[in-house]
Design an enzyme around this catalytic site. Structure first.
Site, PDB file in Angstrom:
ATOM      1  N   ILE A  89       2.290  -6.865  -0.760  1.00  0.00           N
ATOM      2  CA  ILE A  89       3.327  -7.497   0.047  1.00  0.00           C
ATOM      3  C   ILE A  89       4.640  -7.600  -0.734  1.00  0.00           C
ATOM      4  O   ILE A  89       4.620  -7.653  -1.956  1.00  0.00           O
ATOM      5  CB  ILE A  89       2.923  -8.928   0.500  1.00  0.00           C
ATOM      6  CG1 ILE A  89       2.639  -9.849  -0.679  1.00  0.00           C
ATOM      7  CG2 ILE A  89       1.752  -8.894   1.456  1.00  0.00           C
ATOM      8  CD1 ILE A  89       2.398 -11.312  -0.336  1.00  0.00           C
ATOM      9  N   ASN A  90       5.727  -7.648   0.013  1.00  0.00           N
ATOM     10  CA  ASN A  90       6.986  -8.061  -0.575  1.00  0.00           C
ATOM     11  C   ASN A  90       6.932  -9.596  -0.697  1.00  0.00           C
ATOM     12  O   ASN A  90       5.896 -10.197  -0.425  1.00  0.00           O
ATOM     13  CB  ASN A  90       8.155  -7.585   0.306  1.00  0.00           C
ATOM     14  CG  ASN A  90       9.385  -7.306  -0.533  1.00  0.00           C
ATOM     15  OD1 ASN A  90       9.712  -8.077  -1.440  1.00  0.00           O
ATOM     16  ND2 ASN A  90      10.076  -6.217  -0.260  1.00  0.00           N
ATOM     17  N   THR A  91       8.003 -10.211  -1.096  1.00  0.00           N
ATOM     18  CA  THR A  91       7.945 -11.658  -1.362  1.00  0.00           C
ATOM     19  C   THR A  91       7.925 -12.487  -0.071  1.00  0.00           C
ATOM     20  O   THR A  91       8.429 -12.057   0.967  1.00  0.00           O
ATOM     21  CB  THR A  91       9.151 -12.074  -2.213  1.00  0.00           C
ATOM     22  OG1 THR A  91      10.341 -11.619  -1.569  1.00  0.00           O
ATOM     23  CG2 THR A  91       9.085 -11.487  -3.607  1.00  0.00           C
ATOM     24  N   LYS A 128      13.595  -0.271  -9.493  1.00  0.00           N
ATOM     25  CA  LYS A 128      14.333  -1.312  -8.759  1.00  0.00           C
ATOM     26  C   LYS A 128      14.983  -0.734  -7.496  1.00  0.00           C
ATOM     27  O   LYS A 128      15.448   0.408  -7.499  1.00  0.00           O
ATOM     28  CB  LYS A 128      15.420  -1.877  -9.697  1.00  0.00           C
ATOM     29  CG  LYS A 128      16.419  -2.810  -9.053  1.00  0.00           C
ATOM     30  CD  LYS A 128      15.817  -4.126  -8.633  1.00  0.00           C
ATOM     31  CE  LYS A 128      16.786  -4.976  -7.816  1.00  0.00           C
ATOM     32  NZ  LYS A 128      16.103  -6.105  -7.127  1.00  0.00           N
ATOM     33  N   SER A 155       8.507  -2.811  -7.522  1.00  0.00           N
ATOM     34  CA  SER A 155       9.956  -2.633  -7.578  1.00  0.00           C
ATOM     35  C   SER A 155      10.670  -3.933  -7.945  1.00  0.00           C
ATOM     36  O   SER A 155      10.357  -5.002  -7.422  1.00  0.00           O
ATOM     37  CB  SER A 155      10.457  -2.151  -6.212  1.00  0.00           C
ATOM     38  OG  SER A 155      11.858  -2.037  -6.226  1.00  0.00           O
ATOM     39  N   GLY A 179       3.719  -6.871 -10.617  1.00  0.00           N
ATOM     40  CA  GLY A 179       5.103  -7.324 -10.462  1.00  0.00           C
ATOM     41  C   GLY A 179       5.479  -8.370 -11.480  1.00  0.00           C
ATOM     42  O   GLY A 179       5.607  -8.096 -12.678  1.00  0.00           O
ATOM     43  N   CYS A 197      14.740  -5.886   4.093  1.00  0.00           N
ATOM     44  CA  CYS A 197      16.177  -6.195   4.053  1.00  0.00           C
ATOM     45  C   CYS A 197      16.675  -6.688   5.412  1.00  0.00           C
ATOM     46  O   CYS A 197      16.202  -6.222   6.448  1.00  0.00           O
ATOM     47  CB  CYS A 197      16.983  -4.947   3.714  1.00  0.00           C
ATOM     48  SG  CYS A 197      16.402  -4.136   2.268  1.00  0.00           S
TER      49      CYS A 197
HETATM   50  C1  LIG Z   1      12.935 -10.411  -9.606  1.00  0.00           C
HETATM   51  C2  LIG Z   1      12.319  -9.602  -8.498  1.00  0.00           C
HETATM   52  C3  LIG Z   1      13.020  -8.525  -7.932  1.00  0.00           C
HETATM   53  C4  LIG Z   1      12.474  -7.771  -6.900  1.00  0.00           C
HETATM   54  N1  LIG Z   1      13.168  -6.705  -6.391  1.00  0.00           N
HETATM   55  C5  LIG Z   1      12.616  -5.950  -5.392  1.00  0.00           C
HETATM   56  C6  LIG Z   1      13.305  -4.804  -4.886  1.00  0.00           C
HETATM   57  O1  LIG Z   1      14.390  -4.446  -5.340  1.00  0.00           O
HETATM   58  N2  LIG Z   1      12.722  -4.104  -3.860  1.00  0.00           N
HETATM   59  C7  LIG Z   1      11.489  -4.466  -3.355  1.00  0.00           C
HETATM   60  O2  LIG Z   1      10.997  -3.799  -2.425  1.00  0.00           O
HETATM   61  N3  LIG Z   1      10.801  -5.512  -3.857  1.00  0.00           N
HETATM   62  C8  LIG Z   1      11.332  -6.259  -4.840  1.00  0.00           C
HETATM   63  N4  LIG Z   1      10.627  -7.313  -5.369  1.00  0.00           N
HETATM   64  C9  LIG Z   1       9.278  -7.636  -4.829  1.00  0.00           C
HETATM   65  C10 LIG Z   1       8.177  -7.085  -5.733  1.00  0.00           C
HETATM   66  O3  LIG Z   1       8.258  -5.671  -5.830  1.00  0.00           O
HETATM   67  C11 LIG Z   1       6.770  -7.472  -5.198  1.00  0.00           C
HETATM   68  O4  LIG Z   1       6.611  -6.961  -3.890  1.00  0.00           O
HETATM   69  C12 LIG Z   1       6.555  -8.978  -5.172  1.00  0.00           C
HETATM   70  O5  LIG Z   1       7.194  -9.613  -6.252  1.00  0.00           O
HETATM   71  C13 LIG Z   1       5.063  -9.355  -5.175  1.00  0.00           C
HETATM   72  O6  LIG Z   1       4.427  -8.936  -6.353  1.00  0.00           O
HETATM   73  P1  LIG Z   1       4.233  -9.910  -7.650  1.00  0.00           P
HETATM   74  O7  LIG Z   1       3.716 -11.218  -7.113  1.00  0.00           O
HETATM   75  O8  LIG Z   1       3.248  -9.196  -8.513  1.00  0.00           O
HETATM   76  O9  LIG Z   1       5.563 -10.064  -8.297  1.00  0.00           O
HETATM   77  C14 LIG Z   1      11.166  -8.097  -6.407  1.00  0.00           C
HETATM   78  C15 LIG Z   1      10.450  -9.163  -6.984  1.00  0.00           C
HETATM   79  C16 LIG Z   1      11.005  -9.909  -8.024  1.00  0.00           C
HETATM   80  C17 LIG Z   1      10.188 -11.035  -8.621  1.00  0.00           C
END
Ligand SMILES: Cc1cc2nc3c(=O)[nH]c(=O)nc-3n(C[C@H](O)[C@H](O)[C@H](O)COP(=O)(O)O)c2cc1C
Length: 304
Positions: free
Chosen positions: A190-192, A44, A20, A264, A129
Site C-alpha cells: 500500500i501507499n501511505t 523516488k 519509492s 520502505g 496523487c
Molecule cells: C518519506 C516517504 C516518502 C515517500 N515517497 C513516495 C513517493 O514518492 N511515491 C510513492 O508512490 N510512495 C512514496 N512513499 C510511500 C512508500 O513507498 C510506501 O508505499 C509506504 O511508506 C509504505 O511502506 P513502509 O511502511 O514500509 O514505509 C513514501 C513514503 C515515505 C515514508
C-alpha cells in the site's frame, strides 16, 4: 533455491525491492547495501518539472511509524534521466521509476519520455496523487479515475506498468480490478494511509500541510489485509509493502499473495533492512525446505 520472480515482465533475481521515496535514487544507500543484490530498485517519485516539496515540518514521528508530507520533492524527469539513471545503470538491477502527476496528461508525458530513456525496467504509477482537475481527490480513490490514468499511460509506453494503489479507499479490490482491466501488468500496495498529528503545546497540526501519509509497522496489518483481498480479486502480480522490517514481516505479505515485497520506512531506521529481509527469507526457505519462492506466494489462502 530459486528466488527469481517476474513482476509483469520485470525479471527480478529475488523478491526484495525498495519502496519509492525511502531509498532515494539508490546512491544514498550504496555504502550500506550492494545494489546488485536487490530484486529491483524503485526510485523516488518523479514529476515532469522539479518540485521543492511541501513546507516544513513535513515529518512527524508516530507510534510504530511516521507521518510524512514530503510533497513529492524531486528534481524533475530530465534531471532524473541525466543524473540518476546513468548511476543506477552501473548495477545489475532492474530500475523501476515511480511517476506522479497532477493531471492525466502529466502521467502520459512522463511515460512517453521515460519510454525513450535508457535504463528503465518499468514504471510504477503513483495514483495516490491529488487529481487537480477533480478538485484534489486522489486518482486512486475511485476505480474509474484510476483506470483512466492507467489506460492512457498504457497507450503511451511499452514498459511494464505497476499501478501503486492507495489504501485510502473503501474497497481496494475494486480499484485493483479496474486498473488490471485497464492494462496494468502488476499492482503495488500500500501507499501511505492519510493521518494527522496535533502538537498539544502549540495547539496546531504537527505538519505544516496539516495531513500526511502514515507508514511503518503501524500500518502492516492493514497492508497485509489489502494484499490478501487484492490477491483474490486479480490475476496480475502484487508487490506488497507497508511496515516491513524483517523477513517474517515480508513473508506475511508473500503468504497473503505478494510475488515481491518492498522495504520502505525500515530503511531509515536500519539502512541494511533490505539485505536483512532478503537473507531472512533465504534462511526461512532453507529451514523449511522450500525450493522456490513461488511455492510460498498466496499459501495462506490455501490453508484458510
Ligand atoms: C518519506 C516517504 C516518502 C515517500 N515517497 C513516495 C513517493 O514518492 N511515491 C510513492 O508512490 N510512495 C512514496 N512513499 C510511500 C512508500 O513507498 C510506501 O508505499 C509506504 O511508506 C509504505 O511502506 P513502509 O511502511 O514500509 O514505509 C513514501 C513514503 C515515505 C515514508
Amino acid at each position: 533455491m530459486n528466488f527469481a520472480v517476474n513482476i509483469g515482465g520485470i525479471r527480478m533475481k529475488n523478491p526484495v525491492t525498495t519502496a519509492s521515496g525511502t531509498f532515494g535514487y539508490g546512491r544514498e544507500y550504496a555504502g550500506f547495501v550492494d545494489l546488485n543484490r536487490l530484486g529491483a530498485v524503485v526510485i523516488k517519485g518523479v514529476t515532469l518539472l522539479p518540485r521543492p516539496g511541501n513546507p516544513t515540518p513535513r515529518i512527524a514521528e508516530t507510534p510504530a511509524g511516521m507521518l510524512n508530507s514530503i510533497g513529492l520533492e524531486n528534481p524533475g524527469v530530465e534531471a532524473v534521466i541525466e543524473k540518476h539513471l546513468p548511476y543506477l545503470a552501473r548495477f545489475d538491477v532492474p530500475v523501476i521509476v515511480n511517476i506522479a502527476g497532477d493531471t492525466v496528461d502529466d502521467y502520459v508525458k512522463l511515460a512517453s519520455r521515460l519510454d525513450k530513456a535508457p535504463g528503465v525496467a518499468g514504471l510504477e504509477v503513483n495514483i495516490s496523487c491529488p487529481n487537480v482537475k477533480k478538485g484534489g481527490l486522489a486518482f486512486g480513490s475511485d476505480p474509474d479515475t484510476a483506470a483512466g490514468v492507467i489506460r492512457e499511460v498504457r497507450a503511451a509506453t511499452r514498459l511494464p506498468l505497476i499501478a501503486k494503489l492507495s489504501p485510502n479507499v473503501t474497497d481496494i479490490s475494486a480499484v485493483a480490478e479496474s486498473v488490471a482491466g485497464a492494462g496494468a501488468d502488476a499492482v503495488s500496495l500500500i501507499n501511505t494511509l492519510l493521518g494527522m498529528v496535533i502538537d498539544v503545546n502549540t495547539g496546531r497540526p504537527a505538519l505544516a500541510s496539516v495531513m500526511g501519509g502514515l507508514s511503518g509497522p503501524a500500518v502492516r496489518p492493514v497492508a497485509v489485509r489489502m494484499v490478501w483481498q487484492v490477491y483474490r480479486a486479480v490475476n496480475i502480480p502484487i508487490i506488497g509493502m507497508g511496515g516491513i522490517t524483517c523477513a517474517e514481516d515480508a513473508l506475511q505479505f508473500i503468504m497473503a499473495g505478494a510475488s515481491a515485497v518492498a522495504v520502505g520506512m525500515a530503511s531509515f531506521v536500519n539502512p541494511r533492512a533490505t539485505m536483512e529481509v532478503l537473507e531472512g527469507i533465504e534462511a526461512y526457505m532453507r529451514d523449511n525446505n522450500v525450493g522456490d519462492i513461488k511455492e510460498l506466494i498466496g499459501i495462506a489462502h490455501e490453508r484458510s
